[in-house]
Write an enzyme that holds these catalytic residues in place. Structure first.
Site, PDB file in Angstrom:
ATOM      1  N   SER A 253      14.774  -8.915  -9.364  1.00 46.07           N
ATOM      2  CA  SER A 253      15.164  -7.220  -9.079  1.00 46.07           C
ATOM      3  C   SER A 253      14.763  -7.255  -7.787  1.00 46.07           C
ATOM      4  O   SER A 253      14.005  -8.020  -7.019  1.00 46.07           O
ATOM      5  CB  SER A 253      14.794  -6.490  -9.799  1.00 46.07           C
ATOM      6  OG  SER A 253      13.476  -6.108  -9.563  1.00 46.07           O
ATOM      7  N   GLY A 254      15.475  -6.145  -6.997  1.00 42.28           N
ATOM      8  CA  GLY A 254      15.202  -5.510  -5.583  1.00 42.28           C
ATOM      9  C   GLY A 254      15.191  -6.565  -4.459  1.00 42.28           C
ATOM     10  O   GLY A 254      16.141  -7.498  -4.385  1.00 42.28           O
TER      11      GLY A 254
ATOM     12  N   TYR B 211      -2.106   0.948  -5.893  1.00 41.80           N
ATOM     13  CA  TYR B 211      -0.784   0.298  -5.477  1.00 41.80           C
ATOM     14  C   TYR B 211      -1.219  -0.085  -3.971  1.00 41.80           C
ATOM     15  O   TYR B 211      -0.891  -1.371  -3.193  1.00 41.80           O
ATOM     16  CB  TYR B 211       0.415   0.971  -5.586  1.00 41.80           C
ATOM     17  CG  TYR B 211       1.515   0.143  -4.660  1.00 41.80           C
ATOM     18  CD1 TYR B 211       2.390  -0.931  -5.426  1.00 41.80           C
ATOM     19  CD2 TYR B 211       1.817   0.743  -3.464  1.00 41.80           C
ATOM     20  CE1 TYR B 211       3.379  -1.261  -4.452  1.00 41.80           C
ATOM     21  CE2 TYR B 211       3.099   0.078  -2.744  1.00 41.80           C
ATOM     22  CZ  TYR B 211       3.484  -0.979  -3.419  1.00 41.80           C
ATOM     23  OH  TYR B 211       4.701  -1.498  -2.619  1.00 41.80           O
TER      24      TYR B 211
ATOM     25  N   GLY C 250       8.834 -12.536  -8.672  1.00 44.38           N
ATOM     26  CA  GLY C 250       9.686 -11.576  -8.674  1.00 44.38           C
ATOM     27  C   GLY C 250      10.923 -11.372  -8.080  1.00 44.38           C
ATOM     28  O   GLY C 250      11.517 -10.325  -7.654  1.00 44.38           O
TER      29      GLY C 250
ATOM     30  N   ILE D  87       9.744 -17.773  -4.850  1.00 47.48           N
ATOM     31  CA  ILE D  87       9.906 -16.121  -4.924  1.00 47.48           C
ATOM     32  C   ILE D  87       9.602 -15.830  -6.044  1.00 47.48           C
ATOM     33  O   ILE D  87      10.062 -15.846  -7.008  1.00 47.48           O
ATOM     34  CB  ILE D  87      11.163 -15.661  -4.255  1.00 47.48           C
ATOM     35  CG1 ILE D  87      11.943 -16.526  -3.129  1.00 47.48           C
ATOM     36  CG2 ILE D  87      11.107 -14.347  -4.146  1.00 47.48           C
ATOM     37  CD1 ILE D  87      13.178 -16.156  -2.593  1.00 47.48           C
TER      38      ILE D  87
HETATM   39  P1  NDP Z   1      11.044  -4.261  -7.872  1.00 45.41           P
HETATM   40  O1  NDP Z   1      10.407  -3.539  -8.865  1.00 45.41           O
HETATM   41  O2  NDP Z   1      12.818  -4.216  -7.851  1.00 45.41           O
HETATM   42  O3  NDP Z   1      10.703  -5.957  -7.884  1.00 45.41           O
HETATM   43  C1  NDP Z   1       9.386  -6.359  -8.061  1.00 45.41           C
HETATM   44  C2  NDP Z   1       9.592  -7.498  -8.801  1.00 45.41           C
HETATM   45  O4  NDP Z   1       7.995  -7.789  -9.489  1.00 45.41           O
HETATM   46  C3  NDP Z   1      10.322  -7.344 -10.355  1.00 45.41           C
HETATM   47  O5  NDP Z   1      11.261  -8.556 -10.173  1.00 45.41           O
HETATM   48  C4  NDP Z   1       9.279  -7.690 -11.309  1.00 45.41           C
HETATM   49  O6  NDP Z   1       9.806  -8.341 -12.489  1.00 45.41           O
HETATM   50  C5  NDP Z   1       8.174  -8.503 -10.751  1.00 45.41           C
HETATM   51  N1  NDP Z   1       7.059  -8.293 -11.227  1.00 45.41           N
HETATM   52  C6  NDP Z   1       6.329  -7.104 -11.612  1.00 45.41           C
HETATM   53  N2  NDP Z   1       5.322  -7.473 -12.502  1.00 45.41           N
HETATM   54  C7  NDP Z   1       5.152  -8.805 -12.362  1.00 45.41           C
HETATM   55  C8  NDP Z   1       4.305  -9.720 -13.076  1.00 45.41           C
HETATM   56  N3  NDP Z   1       3.352  -9.554 -13.992  1.00 45.41           N
HETATM   57  N4  NDP Z   1       4.743 -10.941 -13.223  1.00 45.41           N
HETATM   58  C9  NDP Z   1       5.835 -11.534 -12.450  1.00 45.41           C
HETATM   59  N5  NDP Z   1       6.650 -10.662 -11.872  1.00 45.41           N
HETATM   60  C10 NDP Z   1       6.347  -9.284 -12.018  1.00 45.41           C
HETATM   61  O7  NDP Z   1      10.495  -3.605  -6.664  1.00 45.41           O
HETATM   62  P2  NDP Z   1      10.623  -4.229  -4.785  1.00 45.41           P
HETATM   63  O8  NDP Z   1      11.848  -5.162  -4.869  1.00 45.41           O
HETATM   64  O9  NDP Z   1      10.839  -2.839  -4.443  1.00 45.41           O
HETATM   65  O10 NDP Z   1       9.515  -4.651  -4.609  1.00 45.41           O
HETATM   66  C11 NDP Z   1       9.407  -6.030  -4.048  1.00 45.41           C
HETATM   67  C12 NDP Z   1       8.198  -5.998  -3.107  1.00 45.41           C
HETATM   68  O11 NDP Z   1       8.374  -5.157  -2.056  1.00 45.41           O
HETATM   69  C13 NDP Z   1       6.679  -5.637  -3.638  1.00 45.41           C
HETATM   70  O12 NDP Z   1       5.866  -6.396  -3.154  1.00 45.41           O
HETATM   71  C14 NDP Z   1       6.804  -4.138  -2.842  1.00 45.41           C
HETATM   72  O13 NDP Z   1       5.600  -3.744  -2.688  1.00 45.41           O
HETATM   73  C15 NDP Z   1       7.299  -4.692  -1.668  1.00 45.41           C
HETATM   74  N6  NDP Z   1       7.652  -3.438  -0.934  1.00 45.41           N
HETATM   75  C16 NDP Z   1       8.700  -2.688  -1.426  1.00 45.41           C
HETATM   76  C17 NDP Z   1       9.228  -1.342  -0.502  1.00 45.41           C
HETATM   77  C18 NDP Z   1      10.340  -0.481  -1.006  1.00 45.41           C
HETATM   78  O14 NDP Z   1      10.598   0.499  -0.463  1.00 45.41           O
HETATM   79  N7  NDP Z   1      10.748  -0.802  -2.215  1.00 45.41           N
HETATM   80  C19 NDP Z   1       8.595  -1.080   0.815  1.00 45.41           C
HETATM   81  C20 NDP Z   1       7.600  -2.066   1.124  1.00 45.41           C
HETATM   82  C21 NDP Z   1       7.121  -3.152   0.419  1.00 45.41           C
HETATM   83  P3  NDP Z   1      10.646  -7.478 -13.757  1.00 45.41           P
HETATM   84  O15 NDP Z   1      12.189  -7.693 -13.085  1.00 45.41           O
HETATM   85  O16 NDP Z   1      10.471  -8.181 -14.821  1.00 45.41           O
HETATM   86  O17 NDP Z   1      10.250  -5.822 -13.715  1.00 45.41           O
HETATM   87 MG1  PMR Z   2       6.868   8.043   2.232  1.00 40.06          MG
HETATM   88  C1  PMR Z   2       8.670   7.611   8.700  1.00 40.06           C
HETATM   89  C2  PMR Z   2       8.120   7.997   7.442  1.00 40.06           C
HETATM   90  C3  PMR Z   2       8.110   7.490   6.087  1.00 40.06           C
HETATM   91  C4  PMR Z   2       8.266   5.941   5.761  1.00 40.06           C
HETATM   92  C5  PMR Z   2       8.753   5.123   6.558  1.00 40.06           C
HETATM   93  C6  PMR Z   2       7.959   6.123   4.197  1.00 40.06           C
HETATM   94  C7  PMR Z   2       8.282   5.043   3.589  1.00 40.06           C
HETATM   95  N1  PMR Z   2       7.450   7.377   3.870  1.00 40.06           N
HETATM   96  C8  PMR Z   2       7.449   8.035   4.993  1.00 40.06           C
HETATM   97  C9  PMR Z   2       7.119   9.557   4.911  1.00 40.06           C
HETATM   98  C10 PMR Z   2       6.841  10.484   3.957  1.00 40.06           C
HETATM   99  N2  PMR Z   2       6.708   9.915   2.657  1.00 40.06           N
HETATM  100  C11 PMR Z   2       6.450  11.881   3.976  1.00 40.06           C
HETATM  101  C12 PMR Z   2       6.709  12.621   5.307  1.00 40.06           C
HETATM  102  C13 PMR Z   2       6.156  11.981   2.610  1.00 40.06           C
HETATM  103  C14 PMR Z   2       5.550  13.533   2.078  1.00 40.06           C
HETATM  104  C15 PMR Z   2       6.916  14.261   1.755  1.00 40.06           C
HETATM  105  C16 PMR Z   2       6.259  10.738   1.752  1.00 40.06           C
HETATM  106  C17 PMR Z   2       6.202  10.778   0.315  1.00 40.06           C
HETATM  107  C18 PMR Z   2       6.262   9.799  -0.369  1.00 40.06           C
HETATM  108  C19 PMR Z   2       5.994   9.528  -1.616  1.00 40.06           C
HETATM  109  C20 PMR Z   2       5.505  10.702  -2.678  1.00 40.06           C
HETATM  110  N3  PMR Z   2       6.567   8.190   0.240  1.00 40.06           N
HETATM  111  C21 PMR Z   2       6.425   7.706  -0.782  1.00 40.06           C
HETATM  112  C22 PMR Z   2       6.019   8.200  -1.964  1.00 40.06           C
HETATM  113  C23 PMR Z   2       6.039   7.214  -2.988  1.00 40.06           C
HETATM  114  O1  PMR Z   2       5.678   7.240  -4.204  1.00 40.06           O
HETATM  115  C24 PMR Z   2       6.473   5.794  -2.220  1.00 40.06           C
HETATM  116  C25 PMR Z   2       5.001   4.940  -2.493  1.00 40.06           C
HETATM  117  O2  PMR Z   2       3.891   5.159  -1.724  1.00 40.06           O
HETATM  118  O3  PMR Z   2       4.877   3.667  -3.064  1.00 40.06           O
HETATM  119  C26 PMR Z   2       3.769   3.319  -2.950  1.00 40.06           C
HETATM  120  C27 PMR Z   2       6.583   6.273  -0.915  1.00 40.06           C
HETATM  121  C28 PMR Z   2       7.046   5.404   0.316  1.00 40.06           C
HETATM  122  N4  PMR Z   2       7.204   5.846   1.351  1.00 40.06           N
HETATM  123  C29 PMR Z   2       7.665   4.839   2.388  1.00 40.06           C
HETATM  124  C30 PMR Z   2       7.781   3.742   1.568  1.00 40.06           C
HETATM  125  C31 PMR Z   2       8.283   2.353   2.094  1.00 40.06           C
HETATM  126  C32 PMR Z   2       7.434   4.173   0.081  1.00 40.06           C
HETATM  127  C33 PMR Z   2       7.353   2.917  -0.916  1.00 40.06           C
HETATM  128  C34 PMR Z   2       7.179   1.793  -0.989  1.00 40.06           C
HETATM  129  C35 PMR Z   2       5.978   0.831  -0.690  1.00 40.06           C
HETATM  130  O4  PMR Z   2       5.099   1.106   0.198  1.00 40.06           O
HETATM  131  O5  PMR Z   2       5.908  -0.126  -1.398  1.00 40.06           O
END
Ligand code: NDP
Ligand code: PMR
Length: 397
Positions: free
Chosen positions: A94-95, A272, A91, A89
């Protein structure tokens, strides 16, 4: 061939690449709600198994090094038991990655290889998550360096562990960066890390997974709703758009080519989202090219909005405060790290999720379903082009 002790050690700890961070957005979530609704939406200290059968001073041929031990072993009473699956896995410090590692380790059926850039952080994270020592190995991987990716693959092979599942999970998100920052190889950092680093890793480890005799072998790439413009979330500007890939083809170096895939001006949030489109296209291209031949299941997923993770570390403080309640109470898209980890663990190991080429999502009752990707994220021709350009950039073609 003599083996230098140093080559078995993880690469040195990485120094996070610092961008010029500034605050770009003055509005709450960087966009007005009315604007967003205009869019079209439907729907252990180093325990790198060196101790495992590694004969001092000898490097075996790769084929020998990855030979898979028998998938079952006989217990003293004559019963055959399945060996533990091995899952890498990225990264996992964290997360989502950490939560998935924990969920899989707790089953007692998986050994997790935590592929992380910050070794100590990963070690502390595994410990505080309560993961049993024998359930994981930490190996150094910095996805923002192609050398580090190759080094990781070498180290992994030397461990002689079979590889059953690879989870490409790590990502960086730089929404407030005003200028692009770059990987060791000169690619814009978000696409370079999230897509190109994982692309090379997956291509190199494909053979290793192919050799596994585990009942279900899988290669998973974490995607996201925000890269899919057939959703409300995917219509929040800036929207993902790979264009004609001119920036990617130029190497994303910001010198003689744009740092953005579509050739436009740098925008960290878009970079991103573009990287997530590449992740989802890559999964499908893997499926088309290799599923039938290898039997590997290729899958992507959107685990839900895990609004509390480190992904948002570079965002403005107000965003970090308000984003979790906004997702919990308004969009209702919020999911806890634990729950998201269980979802990804399902994609790794659930016998009912063996279909290849699928982008998994979960409904409100937390049941998995095959979701629909946006037009761009399911564009066959674009997937082929992204694959071909990417293999040139990472030195595979
Ligand atoms: P986190 O920041 O918690 O986790 C990201 C991980 O990636 C960390 O362990 C970080 O390491 C690692 N990482 C970053 N850069 C590097 C690198 N150069 N080499 C190796 N590892 C690296 O974020 P999330 O858990 O939220 O993200 C995990 C995945 O989930 C991502 O692919 C993200 O796009 C996806 N995702 C997240 C959503 C969300 O709402 N959070 C929604 C949809 C998708 P370190 O701990 O050292 O910083
Ligand atoms: Mg978003 C059903 C509506 C929905 C969902 C599931 C997400 C997920 N978001 C939604 C709606 C909205 N978002 C709306 C209406 C807005 C405007 C107010 C909004 C804004 C917003 C911002 C500024 N949302 C965000 C951001 C981020 O900076 C995040 C992002 O784009 O990261 C890339 C984010 C996200 N919204 C999500 C999810 C899952 C993210 C972040 C994580 C990701 O895609 O990895």
């Amino acid at each position: 061939m003599a083996l230098q002790a140093a080559s078995l050690l993880p690469a040195s700890f990485s120094i996070p690449k610092e961008g010029k961070i500034g605050v770009k957005d003055s509005t709450l979530f960087g966009v007005s709600l009315s604007e967003s609704l205009k869019g079209d939406f439907s729907s252990s200290a180093l325990r790198c198994k060196r101790e495992l059968r590694q004969k001092a001073g000898v490097v075996r041929a790769e084929t020998a090094a990855t030979a898979t031990p028998s998938v079952t072993k006989s217990s003293p009473d004559g019963k055959k038991t399945l060996r533990k699956g091995n899952v890498v896995i990225t990264g996992a410090s964290s997360g989502l990655g950490l939560a998935t590692a924990k969920a899989l380790a707790e089953t007692g059926k998986w050994h997790v290889i935590m592929a992380c850039r910050d070794f100590l952080k990963a070690a502390r994270a595994a410990k505080s998550a309560g993961m049993a020592k024998e359930s994981y190995t930490i190996m150094h991987l910095d996805l923002s360096s192609l050398d580090s990716v190759r080094q990781f693959v070498d180290n992994f092979r030397r461990s002689e562990m079979p590889l059953d599942v690879l989870v490409n999970n790590a990502a960086v998100y730089l929404p407030t960066a005003k200028e692009p920052t770059f990987t060791a190889d000169g690619f814009e950092l978000s696409v370079g890390t999230n897509h190109l680093g994982h692309f090379l890793l997956s291509r190199l480890l494909l053979d290793d997974i192919g050799k596994s005799d585990y009942p279900s072998k899988r290669l998973i790439i974490v995607g996201s709703i925000t890269g899919n413009t057939n959703t409300l979330a995917g219509n929040v500007p800036p929207k993902a758009n790979l264009g004609d890939l001119r920036g990617l083809a130029g190497g994303l170096n910001g010198l003689n080519s744009s740092s953005m895939i579509d050739g436009g001006d740098f925008d960290g949030a878009k970079a991103y989202k573009d990287s997530k489109v590449c992740n989802m296209l890559t999964m499908q291209e893997f499926h088309r090219r290799y599923h039938e031949e290898t039997g590997i299941t290729f899958a992507s997923l959107y685990p839900g909005c895990i609004a509390t993770t480190g992904l948002f570390r570079e965002h403005i403080p107000l965003f970090k405060t308000l984003f979790p309640p906004f997702q919990k109470y308004i969009t209702k898209g919020y999911v806890s790290e634990d729950e998201a980890g269980k979802r990804l663990a399902q994609v790794v190991s659930d016998p009912s999720l063996t279909k290849s080429g699928v982008y998994w999502s979960w409904n409100k009752a937390s049941a998995s379903f095959e979701n629909q990707l946006s037009q761009e994220a399911s564009d066959v021709e674009k997937a082929r082009k992204v694959w071909e350009v990417s293999e040139k950039l990472v030195g595979l073609a």
